[in-house]
Design a protein around this motif. Structure first.
Motif, PDB file in Angstrom:
ATOM      1  N   HIS A  59      36.465  43.372  30.555  1.00 30.91           N
ATOM      2  CA  HIS A  59      36.437  43.990  31.881  1.00 30.91           C
ATOM      3  C   HIS A  59      35.413  45.101  31.881  1.00 30.91           C
ATOM      4  O   HIS A  59      34.831  45.414  30.848  1.00 30.91           O
ATOM      5  CB  HIS A  59      37.816  44.478  32.326  1.00 30.91           C
ATOM      6  N   HIS A  61      35.497  48.382  32.337  1.00 29.90           N
ATOM      7  CA  HIS A  61      35.726  49.779  31.942  1.00 29.90           C
ATOM      8  C   HIS A  61      34.744  50.187  30.838  1.00 29.90           C
ATOM      9  O   HIS A  61      34.404  49.397  29.971  1.00 29.90           O
ATOM     10  CB  HIS A  61      37.173  49.976  31.451  1.00 29.90           C
ATOM     11  N   ASP A  63      34.836  51.940  28.166  1.00 24.71           N
ATOM     12  CA  ASP A  63      35.127  51.824  26.722  1.00 24.71           C
ATOM     13  C   ASP A  63      34.989  50.379  26.212  1.00 24.71           C
ATOM     14  O   ASP A  63      34.954  50.151  25.006  1.00 24.71           O
ATOM     15  CB  ASP A  63      36.503  52.422  26.359  1.00 24.71           C
ATOM     16  N   HIS A  64      34.856  49.434  27.128  1.00 22.39           N
ATOM     17  CA  HIS A  64      34.666  48.025  26.751  1.00 22.39           C
ATOM     18  C   HIS A  64      33.230  47.550  26.983  1.00 22.39           C
ATOM     19  O   HIS A  64      32.706  46.764  26.219  1.00 22.39           O
ATOM     20  CB  HIS A  64      35.631  47.126  27.541  1.00 22.39           C
ATOM     21  N   ASP A 149      42.667  44.560  27.742  1.00 23.49           N
ATOM     22  CA  ASP A 149      43.710  45.552  28.030  1.00 23.49           C
ATOM     23  C   ASP A 149      44.910  44.937  28.760  1.00 23.49           C
ATOM     24  O   ASP A 149      45.674  45.650  29.407  1.00 23.49           O
ATOM     25  CB  ASP A 149      43.136  46.706  28.866  1.00 23.49           C
TER      26      ASP A 149
HETATM   27 ZN   LIG Z   1      40.485  49.234  30.499  1.00 18.31          ZN
END
Ligand SMILES: [Zn+2]
Length: 256
Positions: A59, A61, A63-64, A149
């Motif tokens: 996804h 976000h 941090d990914h 997540d």
């Molecule tokens: Zn996330």
């Protein structure tokens, strides 16, 4: 760190708070998630020692997906994400627009039906809930589920504002026909008895949604529901200054 053929790159999400980790998985030339840009000094050496040919983003976000652009600029790799994330991920961030001579080779594309590597195949499965653009990757012959997540814990007590309990429930139901042996979670690492753990989460969410809806329909306020169902303080709620909250979870049960 390794699990079977899966090479795990683990780093703190944030250098100032090392308890929360992110796990990137590298299998047979495929990298699943890229880590946050703020960890670039740790991640670049790890990427340089691996032959990254394909990248799968669970996804958008940060941090990914934060290092996807760096990888796109330094490897000739195909980078895949959910079709809803394509324009967001490809958008040039403001700090890059300052330097007009930057090499902009990076483009993410929507997932194909299946991602193949020399030895494995991975089915991208749209699994909204955490975000609308969330995708899990399943290696059907091995029963490996790279869950981004989606999973994290079977018993969540806090949600982000955008998280949807209905979408989580639909996504978990969608995964039920598959034989999931091991879950590879982006934050918690690998988890055995995958199918059972997914079932636990599904049951828990169904119960919570029913309990919250009943109380809400009987006229209880969100704060009263919180006191009844989630009376204890939650670490993540405190640590995130309320970005993750019990009230967000409660409201998502009757919002849609
Ligand atoms: Zn996330």
């Amino acid at each position: 760190m390794k699990h079977a053929d899966i090479d795990i790159i683990k780093t703190a999400v944030n250098p100032f708070y090392s308890a929360m980790k992110i796990h990137l998985y590298y299998i047979d030339g495929l990298l699943i998630d890229t880590g946050p840009f703020i960890r670039k000094r740790h991640l670049i050496p790890a990427f340089k020692t691996r032959d990254i040919r394909q990248v799968a983003l669970t996804h958008s976000h940060e941090d990914h997906a934060g290092m996807a652009r760096w990888i796109g600029d330094h490897f000739s790799a195909d980078i895949f994400c959910h079709e809803k994330a394509v324009s967001f991920i490809n958008k040039t961030p403001w700090y890059r627009r300052l330097f007009s001579d930057q090499h902009l080779g990076f483009t993410a594309r929507a997932y194909p039906d299946v991602i193949r590597t020399a030895q494995y195949e991975f089915l991208p499965i749209a699994t909204p809930g955490h975000t609308v653009d969330h995708v899990c990757l399943l290696e059907p012959n091995k029963g490996w589920l790279f869950s981004g997540d989606l999973y994290i814990t079977p018993y969540p007590k806090v949600f982000l504002k955008q998280e949807s309990i209905n979408a989580y429930i639909d996504s978990l139901n969608k995964l039920m026909p598959y034989d999931v042996n091991t879950i590879f979670c982006a934050h918690e690492g690998f988890i055995h008895n995958g199918k059972e753990m997914l079932n636990r989460k599904l049951d828990y969410l169904l119960n919570i949604r029913r309990d919250v809806t009943e109380l809400h329909q009987s006229g209880f306020t969100d704060r009263e529901i919180k006191k009844r169902l989630f009376p204890d303080k939650v670490r993540l709620e405190l640590m995130s200054f309320g970005l993750f909250s019990r009230l967000n979870l409660i409201r998502s049960c009757y919002r849609e």
